[in-house]
Design a protein around this motif. Structure first.
Motif, mmCIF file in Angstrom:
data_model
loop_
_atom_site.group_PDB
_atom_site.id
_atom_site.type_symbol
_atom_site.label_atom_id
_atom_site.label_comp_id
_atom_site.label_asym_id
_atom_site.label_seq_id
_atom_site.Cartn_x
_atom_site.Cartn_y
_atom_site.Cartn_z
ATOM 1 N N ALA A 54 32.464 10.763 9.534
ATOM 2 C CA ALA A 54 31.748 9.535 9.164
ATOM 3 C C ALA A 54 31.745 9.340 7.650
ATOM 4 O O ALA A 54 31.982 8.227 7.153
ATOM 5 C CB ALA A 54 30.316 9.569 9.703
ATOM 6 N N LEU A 55 31.487 10.409 6.918
ATOM 7 C CA LEU A 55 31.500 10.317 5.453
ATOM 8 C C LEU A 55 32.892 9.981 4.920
ATOM 9 O O LEU A 55 33.039 9.163 4.007
ATOM 10 C CB LEU A 55 30.995 11.617 4.841
ATOM 11 C CG LEU A 55 29.495 11.859 4.952
ATOM 12 C CD1 LEU A 55 29.154 13.280 4.519
ATOM 13 C CD2 LEU A 55 28.725 10.856 4.132
ATOM 14 N N LEU A 56 33.914 10.606 5.489
ATOM 15 C CA LEU A 56 35.282 10.309 5.052
ATOM 16 C C LEU A 56 35.671 8.869 5.378
ATOM 17 O O LEU A 56 36.329 8.194 4.576
ATOM 18 C CB LEU A 56 36.266 11.287 5.683
ATOM 19 C CG LEU A 56 36.197 12.718 5.160
ATOM 20 C CD1 LEU A 56 37.128 13.622 5.958
ATOM 21 C CD2 LEU A 56 36.523 12.769 3.692
ATOM 22 N N SER A 91 28.869 7.516 12.521
ATOM 23 C CA SER A 91 27.524 7.729 11.993
ATOM 24 C C SER A 91 26.485 7.706 13.109
ATOM 25 O O SER A 91 25.579 8.545 13.141
ATOM 26 C CB SER A 91 27.174 6.667 10.954
ATOM 27 O OG SER A 91 28.008 6.771 9.842
ATOM 28 N N TRP A 92 26.594 6.734 14.006
ATOM 29 C CA TRP A 92 25.643 6.672 15.119
ATOM 30 C C TRP A 92 25.806 7.873 16.031
ATOM 31 O O TRP A 92 24.806 8.450 16.502
ATOM 32 C CB TRP A 92 25.783 5.370 15.906
ATOM 33 C CG TRP A 92 25.083 4.236 15.226
ATOM 34 C CD1 TRP A 92 25.660 3.166 14.623
ATOM 35 C CD2 TRP A 92 23.674 4.082 15.042
ATOM 36 N NE1 TRP A 92 24.694 2.356 14.074
ATOM 37 C CE2 TRP A 92 23.470 2.893 14.319
ATOM 38 C CE3 TRP A 92 22.571 4.833 15.409
ATOM 39 C CZ2 TRP A 92 22.193 2.443 13.972
ATOM 40 C CZ3 TRP A 92 21.299 4.384 15.054
ATOM 41 C CH2 TRP A 92 21.120 3.203 14.343
ATOM 42 N N ALA A 93 27.033 8.289 16.301
ATOM 43 C CA ALA A 93 27.256 9.477 17.134
ATOM 44 C C ALA A 93 26.674 10.726 16.462
ATOM 45 O O ALA A 93 26.045 11.560 17.120
ATOM 46 C CB ALA A 93 28.737 9.656 17.415
ATOM 47 N N LEU A 120 21.018 8.180 9.135
ATOM 48 C CA LEU A 120 20.487 6.938 9.720
ATOM 49 C C LEU A 120 20.747 5.747 8.808
ATOM 50 O O LEU A 120 21.164 4.683 9.275
ATOM 51 C CB LEU A 120 18.987 7.083 9.991
ATOM 52 C CG LEU A 120 18.286 5.854 10.542
ATOM 53 C CD1 LEU A 120 18.870 5.470 11.911
ATOM 54 C CD2 LEU A 120 16.788 6.092 10.653
ATOM 55 N N ALA A 121 20.545 5.918 7.515
ATOM 56 C CA ALA A 121 20.812 4.826 6.568
ATOM 57 C C ALA A 121 22.283 4.445 6.577
ATOM 58 O O ALA A 121 22.633 3.247 6.579
ATOM 59 C CB ALA A 121 20.380 5.231 5.164
ATOM 60 N N MET A 122 23.166 5.439 6.626
ATOM 61 C CA MET A 122 24.599 5.139 6.665
ATOM 62 C C MET A 122 24.972 4.397 7.956
ATOM 63 O O MET A 122 25.734 3.438 7.925
ATOM 64 C CB MET A 122 25.417 6.429 6.554
ATOM 65 C CG MET A 122 26.897 6.185 6.421
ATOM 66 S SD MET A 122 27.853 7.631 5.950
ATOM 67 C CE MET A 122 27.638 8.696 7.343
ATOM 68 N N LEU A 125 23.635 0.789 7.668
ATOM 69 C CA LEU A 125 24.372 -0.014 6.690
ATOM 70 C C LEU A 125 25.762 -0.395 7.177
ATOM 71 O O LEU A 125 26.232 -1.491 6.903
ATOM 72 C CB LEU A 125 24.463 0.743 5.360
ATOM 73 C CG LEU A 125 23.175 0.847 4.586
ATOM 74 C CD1 LEU A 125 23.356 1.748 3.370
ATOM 75 C CD2 LEU A 125 22.684 -0.516 4.171
ATOM 76 N N TYR A 126 26.428 0.506 7.885
ATOM 77 C CA TYR A 126 27.751 0.160 8.386
ATOM 78 C C TYR A 126 27.648 -0.666 9.635
ATOM 79 O O TYR A 126 28.501 -1.423 9.962
ATOM 80 C CB TYR A 126 28.604 1.403 8.608
ATOM 81 C CG TYR A 126 29.266 1.858 7.329
ATOM 82 C CD1 TYR A 126 30.305 1.139 6.790
ATOM 83 C CD2 TYR A 126 28.827 2.973 6.648
ATOM 84 C CE1 TYR A 126 30.906 1.524 5.610
ATOM 85 C CE2 TYR A 126 29.417 3.372 5.470
ATOM 86 C CZ TYR A 126 30.457 2.638 4.962
ATOM 87 O OH TYR A 126 31.044 3.023 3.794
#
Length: 126
Positions: A54-56, A91-93, A120-122, A125-126
């Protein structure tokens, strides 16, 4: 997107799901843990790779956004959109997996931990 690329991405996603499932069900776990059930630590095999991916994906979306702003080519916009969608799904997963792990390990699904809040914020936001 050409059909052969779609199949390749689908096969990679399927391989990830199969390997993550095998690791989660068959992977080692600590015999003693300070909190919760020791088998809950198997979620590390799924949760950590999801968070990293998710970060990548978010970093790629940022990079493709900058390239689109600099060059105004449609391909960067398409890649930005795909990266942002991937970042949102991952991110949700990751958040759901982390919440399940927190329930068994910490006794509460959402404790306000900075790591939980950042994922959760990421996701939002996405």
């Amino acid at each position: 997107m050409p059909l052969h690329k779609t199949w390749a991405i689908s096969l990679l996603a399927l391989a990830f799901v199969v390997l993550a499932s095998l690791a989660a069900f068959l992977g080692p776990f600590p015999a003693l843990v300070p909190l919760g059930d020791p088998t809950a630590y198997r979620s590390i095999y799924v949760h950590v790779p999801l968070s990293t991916a998710a970060l990548l994906s978010g970093a790629l979306a940022f990079l493709f956004g900058l390239l689109y702003l600099a060059r105004r080519q449609e391909r960067w916009s398409v890649l930005l959109n795909r990266s942002a969608v991937a970042a949102a799904v991952l991110s949700w997963a990751s958040f759901v997996g982390g919440t399940a792990w927190a329930t068994t390990s910490w006794g509460s699904a959402f404790s306000g931990d900075p790591r939980q809040l950042s994922v959760l914020a990421m996701a939002i936001l996405y």
